[in-house]
Motif scaffolding. Structure first.
Motif, PDB file in Angstrom:
ATOM      1  N   MET A  64     -14.499   5.005  10.998  1.00  0.00           N
ATOM      2  CA  MET A  64     -13.328   5.489  11.728  1.00  0.00           C
ATOM      3  C   MET A  64     -13.122   6.978  11.447  1.00  0.00           C
ATOM      4  SD  MET A  64      -9.702   3.899  12.151  1.00  0.00           S
ATOM      5  CE  MET A  64      -8.483   4.763  13.088  1.00  0.00           C
ATOM      6  N   ILE A 112      -8.139   8.999   2.089  1.00  0.00           N
ATOM      7  CA  ILE A 112      -7.177   9.513   1.093  1.00  0.00           C
ATOM      8  C   ILE A 112      -7.936  10.070  -0.109  1.00  0.00           C
ATOM      9  CG2 ILE A 112      -5.380   8.837  -0.558  1.00  0.00           C
ATOM     10  CD1 ILE A 112      -4.411   6.772   1.555  1.00  0.00           C
ATOM     11  N   ASP A 158     -12.304   3.603   5.825  1.00  0.00           N
ATOM     12  CA  ASP A 158     -10.917   3.189   5.973  1.00  0.00           C
ATOM     13  C   ASP A 158     -10.004   4.268   5.406  1.00  0.00           C
ATOM     14  OD1 ASP A 158     -10.884   2.843   3.137  1.00  0.00           O
ATOM     15  OD2 ASP A 158     -11.806   0.874   3.409  1.00  0.00           O
ATOM     16  N   LEU A 159      -8.694   4.015   5.479  1.00  0.00           N
ATOM     17  CA  LEU A 159      -7.726   5.018   5.034  1.00  0.00           C
ATOM     18  C   LEU A 159      -7.879   5.331   3.542  1.00  0.00           C
ATOM     19  CD1 LEU A 159      -5.308   6.799   5.921  1.00  0.00           C
ATOM     20  CD2 LEU A 159      -3.807   4.959   5.153  1.00  0.00           C
ATOM     21  N   ASP A 160      -8.205   4.325   2.744  1.00  0.00           N
ATOM     22  CA  ASP A 160      -8.373   4.567   1.307  1.00  0.00           C
ATOM     23  C   ASP A 160      -9.441   5.629   1.048  1.00  0.00           C
ATOM     24  OD1 ASP A 160      -6.405   2.859   0.576  1.00  0.00           O
ATOM     25  OD2 ASP A 160      -7.710   1.256  -0.161  1.00  0.00           O
ATOM     26  N   GLU A 161     -10.550   5.532   1.785  1.00  0.00           N
ATOM     27  CA  GLU A 161     -11.615   6.511   1.588  1.00  0.00           C
ATOM     28  C   GLU A 161     -11.157   7.888   2.072  1.00  0.00           C
ATOM     29  OE1 GLU A 161     -15.288   5.934   3.727  1.00  0.00           O
ATOM     30  OE2 GLU A 161     -16.424   7.111   2.273  1.00  0.00           O
ATOM     31  N   ALA A 180      -4.401   2.947  11.415  1.00  0.00           N
ATOM     32  CA  ALA A 180      -4.961   3.879  10.428  1.00  0.00           C
ATOM     33  C   ALA A 180      -6.040   3.204   9.596  1.00  0.00           C
ATOM     34  CB  ALA A 180      -3.854   4.415   9.523  1.00  0.00           C
ATOM     35  N   ARG A 181      -6.277   1.953   9.869  1.00  0.00           N
ATOM     36  CA  ARG A 181      -7.246   1.130   9.150  1.00  0.00           C
ATOM     37  C   ARG A 181      -6.984   1.170   7.636  1.00  0.00           C
ATOM     38  NH1 ARG A 181     -13.571   1.517  10.370  1.00  0.00           N
ATOM     39  NH2 ARG A 181     -12.961   1.001  12.483  1.00  0.00           N
ATOM     40  N   ILE A 182      -5.821   0.660   7.265  1.00  0.00           N
ATOM     41  CA  ILE A 182      -5.543   0.480   5.841  1.00  0.00           C
ATOM     42  C   ILE A 182      -6.291  -0.789   5.432  1.00  0.00           C
ATOM     43  CG2 ILE A 182      -3.762   0.095   4.104  1.00  0.00           C
ATOM     44  CD1 ILE A 182      -1.801   1.571   5.872  1.00  0.00           C
ATOM     45  N   PRO A 183      -7.185  -0.687   4.457  1.00  0.00           N
ATOM     46  CA  PRO A 183      -8.074  -1.824   4.189  1.00  0.00           C
ATOM     47  C   PRO A 183      -7.377  -2.946   3.426  1.00  0.00           C
ATOM     48  CG  PRO A 183      -8.508  -0.077   2.629  1.00  0.00           C
ATOM     49  CD  PRO A 183      -7.446   0.444   3.561  1.00  0.00           C
ATOM     50  N   HIS A 240       0.847  -1.199   0.000  1.00  0.00           N
ATOM     51  CA  HIS A 240       0.000   0.000   0.000  1.00  0.00           C
ATOM     52  C   HIS A 240       0.884   1.251   0.000  1.00  0.00           C
ATOM     53  CE1 HIS A 240      -3.002   2.954   1.132  1.00  0.00           C
ATOM     54  NE2 HIS A 240      -3.944   2.053   0.857  1.00  0.00           N
ATOM     55  N   ARG A 299      -8.195  -5.226   0.687  1.00  0.00           N
ATOM     56  CA  ARG A 299      -9.173  -5.530  -0.353  1.00  0.00           C
ATOM     57  C   ARG A 299      -8.558  -5.231  -1.706  1.00  0.00           C
ATOM     58  NH1 ARG A 299     -12.496  -0.557   0.978  1.00  0.00           N
ATOM     59  NH2 ARG A 299     -11.347   1.066  -0.108  1.00  0.00           N
TER      60      ARG A 299
END
Lengths: 424, 120
Positions: B1, B93, B88-91, A175-178, A126, A180
């Motif tokens: 979160m 970002i 989550d972090l992706d969202e 940081a809750r890196i998903p 990531h 998926r």
């Protein structure tokens, strides 16, 4: 490979074989249950330890991977359910059916296990994680290397590697890196990130940046294995095939390139009969896939250049014009100084060392690769071929002073002494 | 979160307040606020005044000491903050990338996951 003699050794061997194949996908599977990489790894680790005991007692299960995943899952449920000691939890695994693979919920998971494993690779690579940590996480979590093995490969302390891995895993959780598969608009960039990590692992293994040995076979092996895995998981991806082709075609030369661990033989002096034809034909197969599957990228073109060398039986029969053209395609994709440097070498054969030196001078004026030994080493080679001995001698010496790998330095020193002998 | 966005920019980056360019810039924030509000992720946020007007409070030797200025001298100044709630972090970002300070290249956003004490 000598066949294992005693049953105990045989079990250990079979557990190790299962470990190589099943570690990553089992961590991926557990990650979905546990939501935490460290917990997932611990459960899978315990399952492999249990396998040593129970496979010896009950025999190796038909589906070792499913057994490991079931055991790891039980281990996780146990850990989550109570604060029972680890020993007790391991003992409970004794109640597992020896052929636990029969559990239908796990048996029918092949497709989703592939998706889990792919998602795990994307998680480790990531972009919110530092690149060095991406490399270490991928080696640990996907490939199953132990921290001490990673430390040895990168000349680091085991403790430092452990700390880095732990920090990265805490960030993933905190940081809750998903975990998926990336969304469609992110997919290409994320795949490139994964390919980049695998290429980094390969490069560090193929020519280590510092130390005595030229090559770290364990890193090369892991990079190749990851390359195969990615092609299996992303069979439609051109660049995944391109990268794998590049790794195979490049590594095929190793027996001729490194007849001894620290004796580096340049391409033009290699005994091509020693090249590994099996790797070459596998590489060509994936290269063909890469070009057939739409727009080839930087790895496919680099592989195509490597294939030009694989095609011919001697250095003198190389089609250097074709290689220059391939470098032009590559430079259109990415204007990298390393590609331009390598193009200069191709030009020196396709055209003349003097015109290559002109191209190189342009690169030098731009200040790219200024303190990289490859720049001085390439200039030295071109000067030698152009018959400008004194300048070549100085350039070889300058390159030798910049390099941090003993095998490369030895090679450069060899060139220096050849020129000096020639001079007298 | 929940995540906190800390928006930073170099002094003088971005359009001068009151200029036409600035109006567009401010409108872009307005549009983002509206979109994020509709998506239900926006929990709060404000722009802040420049660091010259900051006051730092610290207790030293049992006494409250004030410092005229920010707590740390940095090349980039904090220009504002947001609190968002994302899956989550992706969202997080994805939304941060669309904020004008990033999108128009004037500065950056540091994304800090917040501490959730309710999940021991």
């Amino acid at each position: 490979m000598p066949s294992p003699t005693t049953p105990k050794e045989s079990i250990r061997h079979q557990v190790n074989e299962a470990y190589k194949v099943e570690w990553g996908r089992s961590v991926a599977f557990l990650m979905r249950l546990a939501g935490d990489l460290q917990t997932a790894e611990d459960c899978v680790q315990d399952a492999f330890e249990a396998a040593l005991v129970y496979w010896a007692r009950d025999g190796v299960p038909n589906k070792p991977g499913a057994w490991i995943r079931t055991a790891a899952k039980h281990r996780f449920i146990d850990g989550a359910r109570s604060s029972r000691s680890r020993r007790e939890a391991l003992d409970r695994l004794a109640h597992l059916e020896p052929h636990a693979a029969q559990e239908p919920e796990i048996e029918n998971m092949d497709r989703s296990i592939k998706d889990d494993e792919l998602a795990l690779i994307f998680l480790c690579c990531h972009p919110a994680i530092a690149v060095t940590d991406q490399v270490m996480l991928t080696l640990r979590t996907v490939a199953g290397l132990r921290p001490r093995e990673i430390a040895a490969a990168f000349f680091a302390q085991s403790e430092a590697v452990r700390t880095r891995l732990l920090r990265a895993k805490r960030k993933i959780r905190g940081a809750r890196i998903p975990i998926r598969l990336p969304q469609a608009d992110q997919l290409e960039a994320r795949v490139n990130q994964v390919l980049g990590v695998i290429y980094l692992i390969f490069n560090e293994g193929y020519l280590v940046s510092q130390g005595d040995d030229a090559r770290r076979p364990e890193l090369v092996t892991e990079a190749r294995r990851l390359g195969f895995k990615l092609v299996e998981l992303l069979p439609e991806n051109s660049e995944a095939h391109g990268l794998l082709a590049l790794l195979l075609l490049t590594d095929a030369r190793t027996p001729a390139r490194l007849p001894e661990p620290d004796l580096l033989v340049p391409l033009e002096d290699q005994d091509r009969a020693l090249w590994n034809q099996e790797l070459i034909s596998s590489g060509i197969k994936h290269l063909t896939h890469a070009f057939r599957q739409g727009s080839p990228g930087r790895y496919a073109f680099q592989a195509a250049i490597a294939a030009e060398h694989s095609k011919v039986t001697s250095h003198s029969s190389t089609d250097w014009r074709a290689i220059v053209v391939l470098y032009d395609h590559l430079l259109e994709i990415e204007n990298s100084a390393i590609y331009r440097l390598n193009r200069c070498v191709a030009v020196s054969f396709a055209d003349s060392p003097l015109s290559a030196l002109e191209d190189l001078a342009e690169l030098e004026r731009e200040g790219a690769l200024e303190s990289h030994y490859l720049l001085a080493a390439t200039r030295a080679d071109l000067l030698r071929k152009a018959g400008r001995k004194n300048e070549a001698l100085n350039a070889y010496k300058a390159a030798a002073a910049q390099v941090e790998n003993t095998a490369v330095r030895k090679f450069l020193d060899r060139r220096v002494s050849e020129l000096e002998v020639d001079d007298t | 979160m929940k995540y906190t966005y800390i928006l930073v920019a170099k002094p003088g980056a971005g359009p001068v307040q009151g200029s036409d360019e600035w109006k567009d810039y401010a409108a872009a924030y307005g549009a983002w606020n509206e979109e994020a509000g509709k998506a239900g992720i926006l929990k709060g946020g404000e722009p802040v005044q420049p660091p010259e007007r900051a006051t730092t409070v610290r207790k030293h030797g049992g006494e409250i000491k004030l410092h005229d200025g920010p707590f740390a001298e940095t090349k980039e100044n904090i220009i504002g903050w947001y609190l968002v709630e994302c899956d989550d972090l992706d969202e997080a970002i994805k939304w941060a990338s669309k904020l004008p300070v990033v999108d128009l290249g004037f500065g950056a956003i540091e994304i800090r996951p917040t501490v959730d004490f309710s999940k021991g």
